[in-house]
Design an enzyme around this catalytic site. Structure first.
Site, short mmCIF file in Angstrom:
data_model
loop_
_atom_site.label_atom_id
_atom_site.label_comp_id
_atom_site.label_asym_id
_atom_site.label_seq_id
_atom_site.Cartn_x
_atom_site.Cartn_y
_atom_site.Cartn_z
N HIS A 291 0.80 -1.47 -0.33
CA HIS A 291 0.46 -0.14 -0.23
C HIS A 291 0.87 0.86 0.09
O HIS A 291 0.70 2.17 -0.70
CB HIS A 291 -0.81 -0.08 1.47
CG HIS A 291 -1.88 -1.03 0.93
ND1 HIS A 291 -2.65 -2.02 1.69
CD2 HIS A 291 -3.24 -0.44 -0.02
CE1 HIS A 291 -3.39 -2.54 1.06
NE2 HIS A 291 -3.53 -2.04 -0.16
N ARG A 398 -13.13 0.91 -3.34
CA ARG A 398 -12.60 -0.22 -1.75
C ARG A 398 -13.49 0.89 -1.14
O ARG A 398 -13.18 2.49 -0.69
CB ARG A 398 -11.18 0.82 -1.95
CG ARG A 398 -10.15 0.00 -3.44
CD ARG A 398 -8.62 0.07 -2.87
NE ARG A 398 -8.20 -1.10 -2.91
CZ ARG A 398 -6.69 -0.35 -4.66
NH1 ARG A 398 -6.80 0.20 -5.46
NH2 ARG A 398 -6.04 -1.52 -4.57
N ARG A 434 -16.87 -2.99 -4.27
CA ARG A 434 -16.50 -3.72 -3.49
C ARG A 434 -17.36 -3.79 -2.32
O ARG A 434 -16.67 -2.92 -1.53
CB ARG A 434 -14.84 -4.64 -3.92
CG ARG A 434 -13.95 -4.87 -2.65
CD ARG A 434 -13.40 -5.31 -2.59
NE ARG A 434 -12.26 -3.93 -1.95
CZ ARG A 434 -11.49 -4.07 -1.88
NH1 ARG A 434 -10.16 -4.51 -3.22
NH2 ARG A 434 -9.75 -3.15 -1.41
N GLU A 527 -8.80 -13.51 -5.90
CA GLU A 527 -7.63 -13.10 -5.45
C GLU A 527 -7.68 -14.22 -4.53
O GLU A 527 -5.88 -13.71 -4.03
CB GLU A 527 -7.40 -11.17 -4.89
CG GLU A 527 -8.87 -11.19 -3.60
CD GLU A 527 -8.93 -9.91 -2.95
OE1 GLU A 527 -8.21 -9.45 -3.07
OE2 GLU A 527 -9.83 -9.62 -2.46
N ASN A 550 -3.21 -8.47 -6.64
CA ASN A 550 -2.39 -7.78 -5.80
C ASN A 550 -1.97 -8.51 -4.74
O ASN A 550 -1.18 -9.80 -4.57
CB ASN A 550 -2.25 -6.20 -5.17
CG ASN A 550 -2.86 -5.49 -5.72
OD1 ASN A 550 -1.98 -5.67 -7.13
ND2 ASN A 550 -3.12 -4.46 -5.48
N ASP A 551 -3.28 -9.23 -4.62
CA ASP A 551 -4.57 -10.27 -3.42
C ASP A 551 -3.47 -11.71 -4.07
O ASP A 551 -2.79 -12.49 -3.71
CB ASP A 551 -5.11 -10.44 -2.71
CG ASP A 551 -4.90 -9.60 -1.30
OD1 ASP A 551 -4.03 -9.03 -0.62
OD2 ASP A 551 -6.06 -8.55 -1.92
N ARG A 561 1.96 -8.82 0.56
CA ARG A 561 2.52 -8.30 -0.31
C ARG A 561 3.28 -7.00 0.22
O ARG A 561 3.80 -6.16 -0.30
CB ARG A 561 1.02 -7.03 -0.87
CG ARG A 561 0.39 -7.00 -0.18
CD ARG A 561 -0.65 -6.74 -0.64
NE ARG A 561 -1.44 -5.83 -1.34
CZ ARG A 561 -2.62 -5.66 -1.77
NH1 ARG A 561 -4.03 -6.68 -1.02
NH2 ARG A 561 -3.05 -4.28 -2.01
N CYS A 598 -8.49 -5.34 -11.61
CA CYS A 598 -8.51 -4.31 -10.93
C CYS A 598 -6.93 -3.82 -9.75
O CYS A 598 -7.59 -3.63 -9.46
CB CYS A 598 -9.30 -3.82 -9.91
SG CYS A 598 -9.89 -5.70 -8.43
C1 PEP Z 1 -6.12 -6.72 -5.37
O1 PEP Z 1 -6.25 -7.77 -4.15
O2 PEP Z 1 -5.60 -6.39 -6.99
C2 PEP Z 1 -7.05 -5.16 -5.38
C3 PEP Z 1 -7.12 -4.36 -5.97
O3 PEP Z 1 -7.54 -5.36 -3.42
P1 PEP Z 1 -6.46 -4.13 -2.58
O4 PEP Z 1 -5.22 -3.67 -3.44
O5 PEP Z 1 -7.34 -3.52 -1.93
O6 PEP Z 1 -6.65 -5.21 -2.16
MG MG Z 2 -7.08 -7.21 -2.51
#
Ligand code: PEP
Ligand code: MG
Length: 662
Positions: A291, A398, A434, A527, A550-551, A561, A598
């Site tokens: 993040h 989000r 979401r 994810e 990402n997840d 991550r 996404c």
């Molecule tokens: C992801 O996990 O790719 C996602 C878009 O959600 P976040 O980054 O908010 O966990």
């Molecule tokens: Mg995610």
């Protein structure tokens, strides 16, 4: 904004002086960022507006500020007291392909080094290295009087330094923060408790550290977010006194723009950075989908993360050149390289401006394949900028971030109003929402969760809301009530098992009976690898999938991550993740369902052609990336993308995928 160094202190002060002439409120926004008061210098500086970025002003209706807008806009266009070079938008359109510049080292001294590209752009400047500090002090001491005196001297010196800082700054907000720090240092409760430690035989440093840490922890546990945030201030003053007691010199950041080099930068560190001074960020650890990297991108500070511990050995004031697009950086670059970088930065600005001109047009390849381009947002007021940047939909709202904008849990009415704002602004474009994805690295202050050994593998996303069904129900009701039959897509995060999807869907179906909604699609985020593997079953039941790379990357490669050392290896272009995406897309298409991406991968120039070739139907990204991604797609051939995707699926590593077509 055409000023060479963007909206830095001088032009920002001019802007404040001008806006303050009007009674009505005036707010300003940079690109798709949040609106801030144009009458606050700190707020303006925190925008970090750079040359080439767009400023949008809004004024309080029916006030004198509305009349004042044209004067303000004219002043900005004239450079706010600075001489400006107008931005040339009449560029040759032949080369709009976004390119990743790689430095051409032309001397032996230009040692190129590699980290992970985390936030686009070129930056150079003197290094300012913040090393993790070590404090060595004895735990016990024999002479209370001596320790008490040491503490008094430390308190006195640090307070004096703070007074000087207050005297030096013109910025009210900074004055206020330091005034609060002074108050904390004068707090009789604090002094009393540290003295108690001294009486128990502790050294001044140990007594001080023990009390500050326990007070900070107690503060953090408070329900009220603002109060909880004061823990950081306590630690801040705590560290300053401790440094003095241990004879560790305080680091003073340079006045001119510098490259900040740190072990890691937390999201809140990035958010607090003085963007006027921090030209770029280089960290030893971290990955592109942590993040903190997402925040750096949102702030538009070029950043490289995960570059290795050796970056902490760079000497302060050595010139460092960083390329946030390729992840390369050079220490003490040759003068010609800096010139090249300046030239390249201008070229990228021009490309961006050119891409922006066409951002409202669809993304269609040379052989007529169209893909939907959507925006990810976490702030309801970012919708307008997303639309202006060319978003054809919001592909990920989000909602946990929307919740975080409220100091207390938002009621159903407040949520409904928030969602309505987004839908109104979208004016008929689809909204993919979401449901709350709390947990993992995203705590919600008013929803305290028991601490877990492995929060990313614990109670997060749908696992949490299924255990608090009233929370999910309330959010779903607010969404359905706000929809008014406009195109609403609801998706559940962190689905790992079919039962979870069915349980969440059952709650929605129940709510839907009471609040019917004609234009609703219901889907899930992919994810968790198990969901991708079960896509052939899930695809029969959902309306769509949105792949959170990402997840999906963190869970597939089993790399946290945000892991300080390993997240650098979590590349979403790893063939294992591409295989999961491929399987998901095939399953969805077999049942006539659509698939979006996404995660951060959706805007990665290397990933765009591969994801297109795998057949995804939508790419959703930070809205600042939309113009360039659309421009890139317009230069692609879909059949070439399919070939590329096919090759990528055969690769053995992310590195070989990235090397394809290089
Ligand atoms: C992801 O996990 O790719 C996602 C878009 O959600 P976040 O980054 O908010 O966990
Ligand atoms: Mg995610």
């Amino acid at each position: 904004m055409a000023n060479a160094h963007g909206l830095h202190a001088r032009p920002a002060t001019q802007l404040v002086n001008l806006t303050k002439k009007f009674q009505g409120e005036i707010h300003v926004q940079v690109d798709d960022g949040a609106f801030v008061s144009a009458k606050s210098l700190t707020k303006l500086l925190s925008l970090g507006c750079q040359r080439g970025q767009h400023l949008t002003f809004i004024a309080e209706p029916d006030s004198d500020a509305v009349e004042g807008l044209s004067q303000i806009i004219a002043a900005v266009q004239q450079g706010l007291g600075e001489e400006i070079q107008p931005i040339d938008t009449q560029q040759n359109t032949a080369n709009t392909q976004p390119e990743i510049l790689t430095f051409e080292s032309n001397t032996d001294t230009d040692a190129k080094t590699q980290g992970i590209a985390a936030s686009t752009g070129l930056a150079y400047g003197p290094a300012y290295v913040i090393k993790p500090r070590q404090y060595d002090y004895p735990r016990l001491a024999s002479n209370i009087k001596d320790e008490s005196l040491k503490l008094d001297i430390a308190l006195h010196t640090v307070k004096n330094n703070i007074y000087q800082l207050i005297a030096k700054t013109d910025v009210d907000d900074i004055k206020q923060i330091f005034t609060a720090h002074l108050e904390m240092l004068d707090d009789p409760e604090l002094i009393h408790n540290v003295q108690k430690g001294l009486k128990q035989g502790l050294s001044a440093a140990a007594a001080w550290h023990d009390y500050i840490e326990s007070a900070a922890q107690a503060q953090e546990a408070l329900q009220d977010r603002l109060l909880a945030e004061r823990a950081a201030d306590l630690r801040d003053i705590g560290e300053r006194i401790l440094a003095h007691l241990c004879g560790v010199e305080e680091q003073i950041a340079p006045d001119s723009p510098y490259i900040l080099i740190m072990q890691d930068v937390g999201p809140s560190d990035v958010a607090r950075l003085n963007k006027e001074r921090v030209a770029g960020i280089l960290t030893a650890v971290g990955g592109a989908s942590a993040h903190s990297a997402i925040v750096a991108r949102a702030l538009g500070i070029p950043a490289i993360v995960g570059a290795g511990q050796h970056v902490l050995d760079i000497q302060n004031n050595e010139t460092v050149l960083i390329n946030g697009d390729s992840g390369e950086f050079i220490i003490q670059p040759d003068a010609t390289l800096i010139e090249q970088a300046i030239h390249e930065r201008e070229r990228q600005h021009t490309l961006r401006l050119e891409a922006e001109k066409h951002c409202m047009a669809p993304a269609i390849t040379l052989d007529h394949h169209q893909i939907e381009i959507a925006a990810n947002i976490g702030n309801i007021h970012a919708t307008e900028q997303a639309v202006n940047d060319g978003a054809e939909a919001i592909g990920l709202l989000r909602t946990e971030l929307v919740f975080m904008a409220h100091q207390n849990a938002p009621s159903e009415e407040i949520q409904q109003a928030d969602y309505r704002t987004v839908l109104d602004t979208l004016a008929g474009r689809p909204l993919v929402v979401r449901t709350l994805d709390v947990g993992g690295d995203k705590p919600l202050p008013y929803l305290p969760l028991p601490s877990e050994e492995n929060p990313f593998l614990g109670l997060r996303g749908i696992r949490l809301t299924l255990r608090k069904p009233e929370l999910l129900q309330q959010q779903l009701i607010a969404l359905l009530k706000a929809a008014d039959d406009r195109p609403l897509r609801i998706m559940f995060p962190m689905i790992g098992r079919v039962e979870e999807w069915r349980a969440a869907k059952a709650i929605l179906d129940e709510v839907r009976q009471q609040y019917p909604c004609k234009n609703l699609q219901v889907g899930i985020m992919i994810e968790v690898p198990s969901a991708a593997l079960l896509a052939p079953i899930l695809a029969q039941e959902v309306d769509f999938f949105s792949i959170g790379t990402n997840d999906l990357t963190q869970y597939t490669l089993a790399i946290d991550r945000g892991h300080p050392l390993l997240s650098a290896e979590a590349d979403g272009l790893h063939p294992s993740i591409l295989l999961l995406i491929d399987q998901t897309v095939r399953a969805a298409h077999q049942y006539g369902k659509w698939v979006g991406i996404c995660g951060e991968l959706a805007a990665d120039p290397k990933a765009v052609p591969i994801l297109m070739g795998l057949g995804v139907d939508e790419l959703s990204m930070s809205s600042t990336s939309i113009p360039l991604v659309k421009a890139q797609i317009r230069q692609l051939n879909f059949t070439d993308c399919q070939t590329l995707a096919h090759q990528a699926l055969q690769c053995d590593s992310a590195t070989s995928v990235r090397a394809l077509g290089a």
